[in-house]
Design an enzyme around this catalytic site. Sequence first.
Site, PDB file in Angstrom:
ATOM      1  N   ARG A 102       0.719  -1.246  -0.172  1.00  8.15           N
ATOM      2  CA  ARG A 102       0.131  -0.089  -0.032  1.00  8.15           C
ATOM      3  C   ARG A 102       0.847   1.305   0.123  1.00  8.15           C
ATOM      4  O   ARG A 102       0.418   2.103  -0.749  1.00  8.15           O
ATOM      5  CB  ARG A 102      -0.996   0.088   1.229  1.00  8.15           C
ATOM      6  N   CYS A 126      -1.928  -4.702   3.423  1.00  7.18           N
ATOM      7  CA  CYS A 126      -2.701  -5.782   4.344  1.00  7.18           C
ATOM      8  C   CYS A 126      -4.182  -5.686   4.167  1.00  7.18           C
ATOM      9  O   CYS A 126      -4.881  -4.749   3.786  1.00  7.18           O
ATOM     10  CB  CYS A 126      -2.350  -5.265   5.710  1.00  7.18           C
ATOM     11  N   ARG A 131      -9.523   0.647   3.638  1.00  8.76           N
ATOM     12  CA  ARG A 131      -8.360   1.544   3.340  1.00  8.76           C
ATOM     13  C   ARG A 131      -8.609   2.463   2.036  1.00  8.76           C
ATOM     14  O   ARG A 131      -7.878   2.293   1.163  1.00  8.76           O
ATOM     15  CB  ARG A 131      -7.057   0.675   3.316  1.00  8.76           C
ATOM     16  N   VAL A 133      -8.563   6.043  -0.323  1.00  9.40           N
ATOM     17  CA  VAL A 133      -7.741   7.215  -0.470  1.00  9.40           C
ATOM     18  C   VAL A 133      -8.363   8.513  -0.621  1.00  9.40           C
ATOM     19  O   VAL A 133      -7.490   9.537  -1.181  1.00  9.40           O
ATOM     20  CB  VAL A 133      -6.778   6.831  -1.911  1.00  9.40           C
ATOM     21  N   ASP A 134      -9.292   8.602   0.080  1.00  3.99           N
ATOM     22  CA  ASP A 134     -10.158   9.890  -0.149  1.00  3.99           C
ATOM     23  C   ASP A 134      -9.196  11.122   0.224  1.00  3.99           C
ATOM     24  O   ASP A 134      -9.288  12.283  -0.225  1.00  3.99           O
ATOM     25  CB  ASP A 134     -11.517   9.899   0.322  1.00  3.99           C
ATOM     26  N   LYS A 172      -9.717  13.448   9.089  1.00  7.34           N
ATOM     27  CA  LYS A 172      -9.480  12.264  10.046  1.00  7.34           C
ATOM     28  C   LYS A 172      -8.059  12.124   9.809  1.00  7.34           C
ATOM     29  O   LYS A 172      -7.280  12.388   8.867  1.00  7.34           O
ATOM     30  CB  LYS A 172      -9.977  11.100   9.245  1.00  7.34           C
ATOM     31  N   VAL A 173      -7.343  11.719  10.833  1.00  8.18           N
ATOM     32  CA  VAL A 173      -5.785  11.529  10.805  1.00  8.18           C
ATOM     33  C   VAL A 173      -5.262  10.441  10.092  1.00  8.18           C
ATOM     34  O   VAL A 173      -5.856   9.294  10.263  1.00  8.18           O
ATOM     35  CB  VAL A 173      -5.270  11.364  12.438  1.00  8.18           C
ATOM     36  N   VAL A 175      -1.686   8.840   8.577  1.00  4.64           N
ATOM     37  CA  VAL A 175      -0.166   8.860   8.456  1.00  4.64           C
ATOM     38  C   VAL A 175       0.287   8.883   6.948  1.00  4.64           C
ATOM     39  O   VAL A 175       1.015   9.917   6.720  1.00  4.64           O
ATOM     40  CB  VAL A 175       0.390   7.647   9.113  1.00  4.64           C
ATOM     41  N   ILE A 339      -8.937   2.402  14.529  1.00  2.00           N
ATOM     42  CA  ILE A 339      -8.183   2.848  13.571  1.00  2.00           C
ATOM     43  C   ILE A 339      -8.729   2.113  12.393  1.00  2.00           C
ATOM     44  O   ILE A 339      -9.043   2.590  11.324  1.00  2.00           O
ATOM     45  CB  ILE A 339      -6.587   2.788  13.515  1.00  2.00           C
ATOM     46  N   ARG A 409       7.617  -9.117   5.967  1.00  2.58           N
ATOM     47  CA  ARG A 409       7.331  -8.088   5.319  1.00  2.58           C
ATOM     48  C   ARG A 409       7.664  -7.011   6.484  1.00  2.58           C
ATOM     49  O   ARG A 409       8.076  -5.744   6.096  1.00  2.58           O
ATOM     50  CB  ARG A 409       5.798  -7.735   5.248  1.00  2.58           C
TER      51      ARG A 409
HETATM   52  C1  UD1 Z   1       0.269   3.550   8.434  1.00  3.53           C
HETATM   53  C2  UD1 Z   1       1.373   2.377   8.731  1.00  3.53           C
HETATM   54  C3  UD1 Z   1       0.427   1.360   9.469  1.00  3.53           C
HETATM   55  C4  UD1 Z   1      -0.441   1.668  10.650  1.00  3.53           C
HETATM   56  C5  UD1 Z   1      -1.211   2.868  10.205  1.00  3.53           C
HETATM   57  C6  UD1 Z   1      -2.056   3.600  11.300  1.00  3.53           C
HETATM   58  C7  UD1 Z   1       2.970   2.507   6.979  1.00  3.53           C
HETATM   59  C8  UD1 Z   1       3.732   2.252   5.935  1.00  3.53           C
HETATM   60  N1  UD1 Z   1       2.023   1.979   7.695  1.00  3.53           N
HETATM   61  O1  UD1 Z   1      -0.636   3.199   7.518  1.00  3.53           O
HETATM   62  O2  UD1 Z   1       1.452   0.373   9.630  1.00  3.53           O
HETATM   63  O3  UD1 Z   1      -1.323   0.556  11.003  1.00  3.53           O
HETATM   64  O4  UD1 Z   1      -0.350   4.011   9.522  1.00  3.53           O
HETATM   65  O5  UD1 Z   1      -1.146   3.904  12.287  1.00  3.53           O
HETATM   66  O6  UD1 Z   1       3.503   3.723   7.707  1.00  3.53           O
HETATM   67  N2  UD1 Z   1      -7.826   6.485   5.709  1.00  3.53           N
HETATM   68  C9  UD1 Z   1      -8.944   6.822   5.001  1.00  3.53           C
HETATM   69  N3  UD1 Z   1      -8.907   7.759   3.824  1.00  3.53           N
HETATM   70  C10 UD1 Z   1      -7.534   7.618   3.240  1.00  3.53           C
HETATM   71  C11 UD1 Z   1      -6.389   7.500   4.161  1.00  3.53           C
HETATM   72  C12 UD1 Z   1      -6.691   6.685   5.428  1.00  3.53           C
HETATM   73  O7  UD1 Z   1     -10.165   6.803   5.371  1.00  3.53           O
HETATM   74  O8  UD1 Z   1      -7.455   8.481   2.356  1.00  3.53           O
HETATM   75  C13 UD1 Z   1      -8.267   5.899   6.931  1.00  3.53           C
HETATM   76  C14 UD1 Z   1      -7.629   4.358   6.873  1.00  3.53           C
HETATM   77  O9  UD1 Z   1      -8.765   3.353   6.286  1.00  3.53           O
HETATM   78  C15 UD1 Z   1      -7.771   4.104   8.448  1.00  3.53           C
HETATM   79  C16 UD1 Z   1      -7.263   5.461   9.002  1.00  3.53           C
HETATM   80  O10 UD1 Z   1      -7.596   6.357   7.866  1.00  3.53           O
HETATM   81  O11 UD1 Z   1      -9.068   3.792   8.879  1.00  3.53           O
HETATM   82  C17 UD1 Z   1      -5.830   5.613   9.124  1.00  3.53           C
HETATM   83  O12 UD1 Z   1      -5.052   5.136   7.865  1.00  3.53           O
HETATM   84  P1  UD1 Z   1      -3.470   5.780   7.905  1.00  3.53           P
HETATM   85  O13 UD1 Z   1      -3.148   6.462   8.906  1.00  3.53           O
HETATM   86  O14 UD1 Z   1      -3.694   6.286   6.493  1.00  3.53           O
HETATM   87  O15 UD1 Z   1      -2.629   4.241   7.678  1.00  3.53           O
HETATM   88  P2  UD1 Z   1      -1.513   4.209   6.650  1.00  3.53           P
HETATM   89  O16 UD1 Z   1      -0.774   5.488   6.503  1.00  3.53           O
HETATM   90  O17 UD1 Z   1      -2.036   3.149   5.599  1.00  3.53           O
END
Ligand code: UD1
Length: 430
Positions: A102, A126, A131, A133-134, A172-173, A175, A339, A409
């Site tokens: 991802r 995963c 998950r 990408v909005d 929403k937060v 990472v 999360i 991984r």
């Molecule tokens: C990163 C970590 C992952 C960790 C996660 C949360 C890496 C490579 N991966 O994943 O190990 O579990 O942070 O600490 O650093 N979301 C949306 N829209 C979006 C993007 C995210 O709704 O466009 C939601 C996701 O579905 C989830 C939440 O936001 O419910 C948090 O996701 P995010 O913090 O983005 O996780 P990753 O960056 O993918």
Amino acid sequence: MDRIRIVGGNALNGIIPISGAKNAALPLMIASLLTSDTLTLENVPHLADVEGLIRILGNHGVDIAVNGRREHQDGSYSRTVHFTCRTVADTTAPYELVSKMRASFWVIGPLLAREGQARVSLPGGCAIGTRPVDLFIEGLTALGAEMEIDGGYINAKAPKGGLIGARYTFPKVSVGATHVMLMAASLARGTTVIGNAAREPEVVDLANCLNAMGAKISGAGTSTITIEGVTSLSGARHRVLPDRIETGTYAMAVAMTGGDVTLSGTDISLLDTAIEAIRRAGAEVSAVEGGIRVIGHGDAIRPVDIVTEPFPGFPTDLQAQFMGLMTRANGISHVTETIFENRFMHVQELARLGAKITLSGQTARIEGVTRLRGAPVMATDLRASVSLVIGGLAAEGETMVSRVYHLDRGFERLEEKLTRCGAIVERISD
Ligand code: UD1
């Protein structure tokens, strides 16, 4: 497909070297797309995800040179990797590559900022929830990009003259979306202010590296980050921060099996909330020179309730491992996941070891049992799989974990690190 065989029952004693953080290494590697100079990263862990991203970056025109494959005295491999992207060879990140990991979707930020366009496949990774990408789309749109979804791909185009700094507050937060905004806004015209930014240490690590490359970022580690755009970035040398998830995982393993282990090359301040939970569960955890010492008392595990939250809350990436620990607590505990949806796939596998867990919505109720018994189990995702290893280390008899490619991984040389501390863990290659 490799399997891991564990014979449980041994306490862990010794030193476990902690590797560089996977979740910091990945965005740092991607940041190399932002400059035509060389970005040198030290302490890069040797993991399947890192190797996968090396292939993906190669496809975009990044030349990669690895050195430092020497074994250190403490048994860790510290790799120094040089990334040079003189010119971007391809602004398309194809499905075959992005679907495997991802985080590779994040190339959208630097490609768009440097080349003015990117075509990136919607991600895989995963299987923990949908998950979406909005947030990436909204954030990059705020910087002036035109974003369009077409046939499983996102086509992104910057305005003539490049991305434009803006104020944007995430609903929403995230990472990943915070990483992408930092990279994209670093080369935008004008100032960007990101509200409700992720505060994870890996975001701070990326900001520090970008600043070493000439970016002007302040406020990383707080929920408001300000980025003054610059016209170009240069190379830099940066050391990847220690892996707080690996640190917490081994700390929980020691709390589970009992014993006395020093986790070297890590920093207790990266995981305060998790350490607090481990202490409440009965283990002694203290900062020592160059690392953390954990003394576990095995059978005397106390029940502790946890709720996963964005940093500085309890990390979702340690939820499965903590549940593993709680399966042997003297009482009932609750683990609530906020999360990700569908991040309880380890529950049915832990049950195969004798754990008593019931699920109600996003909360698991764990009734501690006095003993677990070894069984064949299946790894389902990266963090879930290591919770089975923790369970197996404390179970009576043999546990065979299949589908360990999930473990590879994110955990560097897991069986070696545990074996050195007295565990019976071996990899079986079929
Ligand atoms: C990163 C970590 C992952 C960790 C996660 C949360 C890496 C490579 N991966 O994943 O190990 O579990 O942070 O600490 O650093 N979301 C949306 N829209 C979006 C993007 C995210 O709704 O466009 C939601 C996701 O579905 C989830 C939440 O936001 O419910 C948090 O996701 P995010 O913090 O983005 O996780 P990753 O960056 O993918």
